[in-house]
Design a protein around this motif. Sequence first.
Motif, PDB file in Angstrom:
ATOM      1  N   UNK A  67       0.828  -1.209   0.000  1.00  8.41           N
ATOM      2  CA  UNK A  67       0.000   0.000   0.000  1.00  8.41           C
ATOM      3  C   UNK A  67       0.864   1.261   0.000  1.00  8.41           C
ATOM      4  N   UNK A  68       0.325   2.313  -0.572  1.00 12.09           N
ATOM      5  CA  UNK A  68       0.941   3.639  -0.415  1.00 12.09           C
ATOM      6  C   UNK A  68       0.305   4.221   0.836  1.00 12.09           C
ATOM      7  N   UNK A  69       1.015   4.085   1.949  1.00  9.27           N
ATOM      8  CA  UNK A  69       0.464   4.361   3.270  1.00  9.27           C
ATOM      9  C   UNK A  69      -0.125   5.766   3.418  1.00  9.27           C
ATOM     10  N   UNK A 127      -3.123  13.462  -3.428  1.00  9.71           N
ATOM     11  CA  UNK A 127      -1.917  12.943  -4.086  1.00  9.71           C
ATOM     12  C   UNK A 127      -0.803  13.978  -4.058  1.00  9.71           C
ATOM     13  N   UNK A 128      -1.109  15.232  -4.387  1.00 11.61           N
ATOM     14  CA  UNK A 128      -0.062  16.260  -4.465  1.00 11.61           C
ATOM     15  C   UNK A 128       0.582  16.541  -3.115  1.00 11.61           C
ATOM     16  N   UNK A 129      -0.149  16.304  -2.039  1.00 13.61           N
ATOM     17  CA  UNK A 129       0.427  16.566  -0.716  1.00 13.61           C
ATOM     18  C   UNK A 129       0.882  15.294  -0.005  1.00 13.61           C
ATOM     19  N   UNK A 130       0.861  14.164  -0.690  1.00 13.96           N
ATOM     20  CA  UNK A 130       1.260  12.896  -0.066  1.00 13.96           C
ATOM     21  C   UNK A 130       2.742  12.903   0.283  1.00 13.96           C
ATOM     22  N   UNK A 131       3.043  12.443   1.458  1.00 12.62           N
ATOM     23  CA  UNK A 131       4.453  12.416   1.888  1.00 12.62           C
ATOM     24  C   UNK A 131       5.119  11.119   1.453  1.00 12.62           C
ATOM     25  N   UNK A 132       6.445  11.221   1.236  1.00 14.29           N
ATOM     26  CA  UNK A 132       7.246  10.047   0.927  1.00 14.29           C
ATOM     27  C   UNK A 132       6.980   9.412  -0.420  1.00 14.29           C
ATOM     28  N   UNK A 134       7.632   9.592  -4.568  1.00 11.36           N
ATOM     29  CA  UNK A 134       8.497  10.154  -5.617  1.00 11.36           C
ATOM     30  C   UNK A 134       7.669  10.958  -6.619  1.00 11.36           C
ATOM     31  N   UNK A 135       8.262  11.982  -7.229  1.00  9.31           N
ATOM     32  CA  UNK A 135       7.535  12.814  -8.193  1.00  9.31           C
ATOM     33  C   UNK A 135       6.883  12.012  -9.334  1.00  9.31           C
ATOM     34  N   UNK A 136       7.597  11.012  -9.864  1.00  5.79           N
ATOM     35  CA  UNK A 136       7.032  10.228 -10.965  1.00  5.79           C
ATOM     36  C   UNK A 136       5.815   9.419 -10.502  1.00  5.79           C
ATOM     37  N   UNK A 137       5.860   8.904  -9.278  1.00 12.21           N
ATOM     38  CA  UNK A 137       4.723   8.165  -8.725  1.00 12.21           C
ATOM     39  C   UNK A 137       3.532   9.102  -8.510  1.00 12.21           C
ATOM     40  N   UNK A 138       3.790  10.316  -7.998  1.00 13.33           N
ATOM     41  CA  UNK A 138       2.717  11.293  -7.807  1.00 13.33           C
ATOM     42  C   UNK A 138       2.072  11.660  -9.140  1.00 13.33           C
ATOM     43  N   UNK A 139       2.904  11.898 -10.132  1.00 11.92           N
ATOM     44  CA  UNK A 139       2.380  12.277 -11.452  1.00 11.92           C
ATOM     45  C   UNK A 139       1.515  11.162 -12.037  1.00 11.92           C
ATOM     46  N   UNK A 140       1.981   9.926 -11.911  1.00 13.95           N
ATOM     47  CA  UNK A 140       1.205   8.814 -12.471  1.00 13.95           C
ATOM     48  C   UNK A 140      -0.094   8.620 -11.702  1.00 13.95           C
ATOM     49  N   UNK A 141      -0.057   8.708 -10.372  1.00 10.45           N
ATOM     50  CA  UNK A 141      -1.281   8.573  -9.586  1.00 10.45           C
ATOM     51  C   UNK A 141      -2.290   9.660  -9.924  1.00 10.45           C
TER      52      UNK A 141
END
Length: 149
Positions: A67-69, A127-132, A134-141
């Motif tokens: 999971x993305x905690x 998503x944009x404020x999720x901690x920990x 990576x930028x590429x993971x945030x962009x894809x999510x």
Amino acid sequence: MIRFLLTAMLATTSLSAVAAEPAATVRELNRGPGQDETFAYDPAIIRIPVGGSVRFEPTDKGHNVTPIQSLWPAGAPPVTVPFNAEGTVTFERPGVYPVQCTPHAGLGMVALIVVGDADLAAFVPRVSSASGLAPKAKAKLSALAGAAG
């Protein structure tokens, strides 16, 4: 004889109505389905009903599912499928469940499991404020949530 056939037909109809839906299958890949895409879950957006299941298939070795905690629904049990293992997970609560491959999350190996009538509009700003993450993971999510919503 007619009573027997009618009873058999009703029993068959009842049994098929309660048969479980097959699990949605997600493949873990070194080369994604898109051109020039590496390290991906396929599909990356999975929609299932409450009580539905997702089967993770290690098509290529070296992947897991965690999971993305920071974005995981509060109180929901975590999903963990070990490296190189097949696993089926059942989701009993509506929500948006983001998962990642631990070593490849930074390369964008993430997926969204949307269960029931989950509120994707509320998920996107998180998503944009999720901690920990990576930028590429945030962009894809963000892209996945936008496409799913």
